[in-house]
Design a protein around this motif. Structure first.
Motif, PDB file in Angstrom:
ATOM      1  N   MET A  57       0.812  -1.216   0.000  1.00 54.70           N
ATOM      2  CA  MET A  57       0.000   0.000   0.000  1.00 54.70           C
ATOM      3  C   MET A  57       0.852   1.276   0.000  1.00 54.70           C
ATOM      4  O   MET A  57       0.618   2.144  -0.826  1.00 54.70           O
ATOM      5  CB  MET A  57      -0.951  -0.025   1.197  1.00 54.70           C
ATOM      6  N   PRO A  58       1.861   1.407   0.873  1.00 55.89           N
ATOM      7  CA  PRO A  58       2.683   2.622   0.824  1.00 55.89           C
ATOM      8  C   PRO A  58       3.439   2.769  -0.500  1.00 55.89           C
ATOM      9  O   PRO A  58       3.611   3.876  -0.990  1.00 55.89           O
ATOM     10  CB  PRO A  58       3.657   2.462   1.984  1.00 55.89           C
ATOM     11  N   ILE A  59       3.862   1.659  -1.092  1.00 53.75           N
ATOM     12  CA  ILE A  59       4.575   1.724  -2.368  1.00 53.75           C
ATOM     13  C   ILE A  59       3.643   2.279  -3.443  1.00 53.75           C
ATOM     14  O   ILE A  59       4.033   3.133  -4.241  1.00 53.75           O
ATOM     15  CB  ILE A  59       5.115   0.332  -2.769  1.00 53.75           C
ATOM     16  N   HIS A  60       2.397   1.827  -3.452  1.00 55.03           N
ATOM     17  CA  HIS A  60       1.427   2.311  -4.428  1.00 55.03           C
ATOM     18  C   HIS A  60       1.148   3.792  -4.195  1.00 55.03           C
ATOM     19  O   HIS A  60       1.007   4.556  -5.154  1.00 55.03           O
ATOM     20  CB  HIS A  60       0.119   1.517  -4.338  1.00 55.03           C
TER      21      HIS A  60
ATOM     22  N   LEU B 129       1.822   6.658  -6.926  1.00 53.54           N
ATOM     23  CA  LEU B 129       0.726   7.532  -7.334  1.00 53.54           C
ATOM     24  C   LEU B 129       1.095   8.998  -7.098  1.00 53.54           C
ATOM     25  O   LEU B 129       0.822   9.862  -7.936  1.00 53.54           O
ATOM     26  CB  LEU B 129      -0.560   7.177  -6.589  1.00 53.54           C
ATOM     27  N   SER B 130       1.738   9.273  -5.976  1.00 59.12           N
ATOM     28  CA  SER B 130       2.168  10.645  -5.685  1.00 59.12           C
ATOM     29  C   SER B 130       3.149  11.146  -6.733  1.00 59.12           C
ATOM     30  O   SER B 130       3.070  12.306  -7.174  1.00 59.12           O
ATOM     31  CB  SER B 130       2.816  10.716  -4.308  1.00 59.12           C
ATOM     32  N   ARG B 131       4.062  10.293  -7.150  1.00 56.96           N
ATOM     33  CA  ARG B 131       5.033  10.686  -8.180  1.00 56.96           C
ATOM     34  C   ARG B 131       4.349  10.952  -9.511  1.00 56.96           C
ATOM     35  O   ARG B 131       4.682  11.911 -10.223  1.00 56.96           O
ATOM     36  CB  ARG B 131       6.090   9.600  -8.349  1.00 56.96           C
TER      37      ARG B 131
ATOM     38  N   ARG C 121       2.307  15.010 -13.422  1.00 52.98           N
ATOM     39  CA  ARG C 121       1.187  15.625 -14.121  1.00 52.98           C
ATOM     40  C   ARG C 121       1.094  17.111 -13.784  1.00 52.98           C
ATOM     41  O   ARG C 121       0.905  17.951 -14.665  1.00 52.98           O
ATOM     42  CB  ARG C 121      -0.132  14.931 -13.763  1.00 52.98           C
ATOM     43  N   ARG C 122       1.267  17.448 -12.505  1.00 53.90           N
ATOM     44  CA  ARG C 122       1.229  18.862 -12.102  1.00 53.90           C
ATOM     45  C   ARG C 122       2.363  19.646 -12.759  1.00 53.90           C
ATOM     46  O   ARG C 122       2.180  20.794 -13.177  1.00 53.90           O
ATOM     47  CB  ARG C 122       1.310  18.984 -10.576  1.00 53.90           C
ATOM     48  N   GLN C 123       3.525  19.032 -12.870  1.00 53.48           N
ATOM     49  CA  GLN C 123       4.662  19.706 -13.499  1.00 53.48           C
ATOM     50  C   GLN C 123       4.397  19.958 -14.985  1.00 53.48           C
ATOM     51  O   GLN C 123       4.713  21.037 -15.503  1.00 53.48           O
ATOM     52  CB  GLN C 123       5.919  18.866 -13.314  1.00 53.48           C
ATOM     53  N   THR C 124       3.808  19.001 -15.666  1.00 54.12           N
ATOM     54  CA  THR C 124       3.464  19.180 -17.071  1.00 54.12           C
ATOM     55  C   THR C 124       2.438  20.296 -17.226  1.00 54.12           C
ATOM     56  O   THR C 124       2.540  21.135 -18.127  1.00 54.12           O
ATOM     57  CB  THR C 124       2.921  17.869 -17.662  1.00 54.12           C
ATOM     58  N   GLN C 125       1.463  20.323 -16.325  1.00 56.37           N
ATOM     59  CA  GLN C 125       0.446  21.381 -16.356  1.00 56.37           C
ATOM     60  C   GLN C 125       1.091  22.747 -16.128  1.00 56.37           C
ATOM     61  O   GLN C 125       0.746  23.721 -16.798  1.00 56.37           O
ATOM     62  CB  GLN C 125      -0.625  21.116 -15.291  1.00 56.37           C
ATOM     63  N   ARG C 126       2.046  22.815 -15.207  1.00 61.08           N
ATOM     64  CA  ARG C 126       2.748  24.081 -14.962  1.00 61.08           C
ATOM     65  C   ARG C 126       3.528  24.527 -16.194  1.00 61.08           C
ATOM     66  O   ARG C 126       3.604  25.726 -16.491  1.00 61.08           O
ATOM     67  CB  ARG C 126       3.686  23.941 -13.766  1.00 61.08           C
ATOM     68  N   GLN C 127       4.130  23.575 -16.919  1.00 62.19           N
ATOM     69  CA  GLN C 127       4.863  23.929 -18.134  1.00 62.19           C
ATOM     70  C   GLN C 127       3.924  24.535 -19.180  1.00 62.19           C
ATOM     71  O   GLN C 127       4.274  25.518 -19.841  1.00 62.19           O
ATOM     72  CB  GLN C 127       5.569  22.704 -18.710  1.00 62.19           C
TER      73      GLN C 127
ATOM     74  N   ALA D 171      -4.512   9.646 -18.110  1.00 62.03           N
ATOM     75  CA  ALA D 171      -5.006   8.292 -18.357  1.00 62.03           C
ATOM     76  C   ALA D 171      -4.268   7.270 -17.491  1.00 62.03           C
ATOM     77  O   ALA D 171      -4.876   6.336 -16.952  1.00 62.03           O
ATOM     78  CB  ALA D 171      -4.870   7.940 -19.833  1.00 62.03           C
ATOM     79  N   ALA D 172      -2.960   7.443 -17.339  1.00 64.46           N
ATOM     80  CA  ALA D 172      -2.170   6.512 -16.532  1.00 64.46           C
ATOM     81  C   ALA D 172      -2.569   6.596 -15.058  1.00 64.46           C
ATOM     82  O   ALA D 172      -2.661   5.570 -14.372  1.00 64.46           O
ATOM     83  CB  ALA D 172      -0.680   6.805 -16.692  1.00 64.46           C
ATOM     84  N   ILE D 173      -2.821   7.794 -14.566  1.00 63.90           N
ATOM     85  CA  ILE D 173      -3.237   7.960 -13.172  1.00 63.90           C
ATOM     86  C   ILE D 173      -4.602   7.313 -12.950  1.00 63.90           C
ATOM     87  O   ILE D 173      -4.818   6.617 -11.956  1.00 63.90           O
ATOM     88  CB  ILE D 173      -3.246   9.445 -12.777  1.00 63.90           C
ATOM     89  N   ALA D 174      -5.512   7.515 -13.890  1.00 57.63           N
ATOM     90  CA  ALA D 174      -6.843   6.910 -13.766  1.00 57.63           C
ATOM     91  C   ALA D 174      -6.748   5.386 -13.784  1.00 57.63           C
ATOM     92  O   ALA D 174      -7.411   4.704 -12.983  1.00 57.63           O
ATOM     93  CB  ALA D 174      -7.752   7.410 -14.880  1.00 57.63           C
ATOM     94  N   ALA D 175      -5.925   4.838 -14.681  1.00 57.01           N
ATOM     95  CA  ALA D 175      -5.751   3.386 -14.748  1.00 57.01           C
ATOM     96  C   ALA D 175      -5.107   2.851 -13.472  1.00 57.01           C
ATOM     97  O   ALA D 175      -5.486   1.788 -12.967  1.00 57.01           O
ATOM     98  CB  ALA D 175      -4.906   3.018 -15.966  1.00 57.01           C
TER      99      ALA D 175
END
Length: 114
Positions: A4-7, A11-13, A18-24, A92-96
């Motif tokens: 669970m902590p590994i997942h 997920l956090s990474r 995704r946030r970094q791409t959005q900021r770009q 899509a990867a985060i949702a999957a």
């Protein structure tokens, strides 16, 4: 239990990427806006003011503004397209990932506080 902590870390990474791409993408938008704002005084100067009682043509100003904005946007369009595709893949990867590792059964139910 250790999985669970590994997942959660993975997920956090993924979400941070995704946030970094959005900021770009937002940074590119701000740069285009800043450049068009810096060009604006040059566009205004090209207007001919009042001559022989005739008002200045605002249509030509808007046309020059739109042309410059289109040119500035076109310069960055390949980069924007690539970042947009990357962002779509990340979402899509985060949702999957969430769907694959979602809690199942009784663990998914919220526990009542006593």
């Amino acid at each position: 239990m250790a999985a669970m902590p590994i997942h959660h870390v993975q997920l956090s990474r993924m979400e941070e990427a995704r946030r970094q791409t959005q900021r770009q993408l937002e940074l590119i938008d701000r740069r285009v806006l800043r450049r068009i704002t810096s060009i604006l005084p040059q566009l205004v100067r090209q207007q001919n003011g009042y001559r022989r009682g005739k008002a200045p043509d605002t249509g030509s100003f808007l046309e020059r503004y739109r042309n410059n904005l289109a040119a500035l946007t076109a310069e960055r369009q390949p980069e924007v397209d690539a970042l947009t595709r990357r962002l779509a893949r990340q979402v899509a990867a985060i949702a999957a990932f969430r769907k694959r590792f979602a809690p199942v059964g009784d663990a998914a139910l919220p526990r009542a506080e006593v």
